[in-house]
Design an enzyme around this catalytic site. Structure first.
Site, PDB file in Angstrom:
ATOM      1  N   CYS A 202       0.864  -1.185   0.000  1.00 52.11           N
ATOM      2  CA  CYS A 202       0.000   0.000   0.000  1.00 52.11           C
ATOM      3  C   CYS A 202       0.897   1.230   0.000  1.00 52.11           C
ATOM      4  O   CYS A 202       2.066   1.152  -0.392  1.00 52.11           O
ATOM      5  CB  CYS A 202      -0.987  -0.019   1.169  1.00 52.11           C
TER       6      CYS A 202
ATOM      7  N   ASN B 209       2.276   1.389   4.348  1.00 46.71           N
ATOM      8  CA  ASN B 209       2.604   0.112   5.019  1.00 46.71           C
ATOM      9  C   ASN B 209       2.321   0.187   6.520  1.00 46.71           C
ATOM     10  O   ASN B 209       3.008  -0.427   7.320  1.00 46.71           O
ATOM     11  CB  ASN B 209       4.069  -0.332   4.770  1.00 46.71           C
TER      12      ASN B 209
ATOM     13  N   CYS C 265      -1.438   0.757   7.395  1.00 46.88           N
ATOM     14  CA  CYS C 265      -2.877   0.464   7.532  1.00 46.88           C
ATOM     15  C   CYS C 265      -3.299  -0.781   6.756  1.00 46.88           C
ATOM     16  O   CYS C 265      -3.636  -1.808   7.341  1.00 46.88           O
ATOM     17  CB  CYS C 265      -3.715   1.658   7.074  1.00 46.88           C
ATOM     18  N   ARG C 266      -3.303  -0.694   5.413  1.00 51.13           N
ATOM     19  CA  ARG C 266      -3.888  -1.770   4.609  1.00 51.13           C
ATOM     20  C   ARG C 266      -2.973  -2.976   4.410  1.00 51.13           C
ATOM     21  O   ARG C 266      -3.391  -4.118   4.636  1.00 51.13           O
ATOM     22  CB  ARG C 266      -4.298  -1.223   3.226  1.00 51.13           C
ATOM     23  N   SER C 267      -1.727  -2.735   3.967  1.00 55.25           N
ATOM     24  CA  SER C 267      -0.895  -3.912   3.653  1.00 55.25           C
ATOM     25  C   SER C 267      -0.486  -4.721   4.886  1.00 55.25           C
ATOM     26  O   SER C 267      -0.344  -5.943   4.776  1.00 55.25           O
ATOM     27  CB  SER C 267       0.312  -3.534   2.780  1.00 55.25           C
TER      28      SER C 267
ATOM     29  N   ASP D 182      -8.043   3.882   1.039  1.00 57.44           N
ATOM     30  CA  ASP D 182      -7.131   4.271   2.117  1.00 57.44           C
ATOM     31  C   ASP D 182      -7.951   4.688   3.343  1.00 57.44           C
ATOM     32  O   ASP D 182      -8.697   5.662   3.278  1.00 57.44           O
ATOM     33  CB  ASP D 182      -6.288   5.448   1.599  1.00 57.44           C
TER      34      ASP D 182
HETATM   35  P1  4NP Z   1      -1.790   2.772   4.113  1.00 58.38           P
HETATM   36  O1  4NP Z   1      -2.456   4.091   4.698  1.00 58.38           O
HETATM   37  O2  4NP Z   1      -1.246   3.110   2.757  1.00 58.38           O
HETATM   38  O3  4NP Z   1      -2.949   1.820   4.039  1.00 58.38           O
HETATM   39  O4  4NP Z   1      -0.729   2.338   5.097  1.00 58.38           O
HETATM   40  C1  4NP Z   1      -1.755   5.303   4.834  1.00 58.38           C
HETATM   41  C2  4NP Z   1      -0.936   5.501   5.925  1.00 58.38           C
HETATM   42  C3  4NP Z   1      -0.265   6.699   6.079  1.00 58.38           C
HETATM   43  C4  4NP Z   1      -0.425   7.694   5.124  1.00 58.38           C
HETATM   44  C5  4NP Z   1      -1.238   7.478   4.034  1.00 58.38           C
HETATM   45  C6  4NP Z   1      -1.901   6.272   3.888  1.00 58.38           C
HETATM   46  N1  4NP Z   1       0.230   8.944   5.302  1.00 58.38           N
HETATM   47  O5  4NP Z   1      -0.005   9.840   4.477  1.00 58.38           O
HETATM   48  O6  4NP Z   1       1.022   9.104   6.230  1.00 58.38           O
END
Ligand code: 4NP
Length: 151
Positions: free
Chosen positions: A9, A12, A14-16, A122
Site C-alpha cells: 500500500c 505500510n 494500515c492496509r498492507s 485508504d
Molecule cells: P496505508 O495508509 O497506505 O494503508 O498504510 C496510509 C498511511 C499513512 C499515510 C497514508 C496512507 N500517510 O499519508 O502518512
C-alpha cells in the site's frame, strides 16, 4: 518452494499490514511466504497503525509485531506476486519495474476478488468503520487468491 507474496500500500501501516496478517492466518507457511511494504517511506520502522492492530485483534490476528518498510526494486527479484491495494500503488510499483518479467508479477489485490471494486480504499484519514470495511475486503480477496492457487 513456497510462493512468495508481497502486499503493498502507500504507508505500510494500515492496509498492507492487514493484508499480510490476514493472508498469513489463512495460508500454510509451507506453501506461502507473505510480507508487506509501502511505496512511501513516511513510517519506516514503525508498527502498524493502532486502528489496524485493533481490527486485526478483533478478528483474532496479531499484527503488532510487524514493522513498516518501503518497497524496493529488489522486491521484484524475491517475490512471485506483488499485490497493490489501489491504483496509485499499482502505478508506483509499475514505474519501478525493470522489464516485463517484473511487470507480470504486479496486480491489484481486488483483481483476485470478484468484489465489483478495484481498490481497497485508504482508511488513514477516516474513522474506525473504514478499517473494518477494509478488513473485510482484504479478507475476501485473500480467500480468492488461495482458492485460485488450489485450483
Ligand atoms: P496505508 O495508509 O497506505 O494503508 O498504510 C496510509 C498511511 C499513512 C499515510 C497514508 C496512507 N500517510 O499519508 O502518512
Amino acid at each position: 518452494m513456497p510462493a512468495r507474496i508481497l502486499m503493498v500500500c502507500l504507508g505500510n501501516i494500515c492496509r498492507s499490514p492487514l493484508a499480510e496478517g490476514i493472508f498469513a492466518s489463512k495460508a500454510s507457511p509451507t506453501h506461502f511466504k507473505v510480507d508487506s511494504a509501502g511505496t512511501a517511506g513516511y513510517h519506516v520502522g514503525n508498527p502498524p497503525d493502532p486502528r489496524s492492530v485493533e481490527v486485526a485483534a478483533r478478528h483474532g490476528i496479531d499484527i503488532s509485531g510487524q514493522r513498516c518498510r518501503r518497497f524496493t526494486v529488489d522486491d521484484f527479484d524475491y517475490f512471485d506476486h506483488i499485490f497493490a491495494m489501489d491504483l496509485e500503488n499499482l502505478a508506483n510499483i509499475r514505474n519501478l519495474a525493470r522489464d516485463d518479467r517484473d511487470l507480470a508479477k504486479v496486480s491489484l489485490l481486488l483483481q483476485a476478488g470478484g468484489q465489483g471494486k478495484r481498490e481497497v480504499p485508504d482508511p488513514y484519514y477516516g474513522g474506525k468503520d473504514g478499517f473494518e470495511k477494509v478488513y473485510r475486503m482484504i479478507d475476501t480477496a485473500c480467500d480468492h487468491i488461495l482458492r485460485e492457487y488450489l485450483t
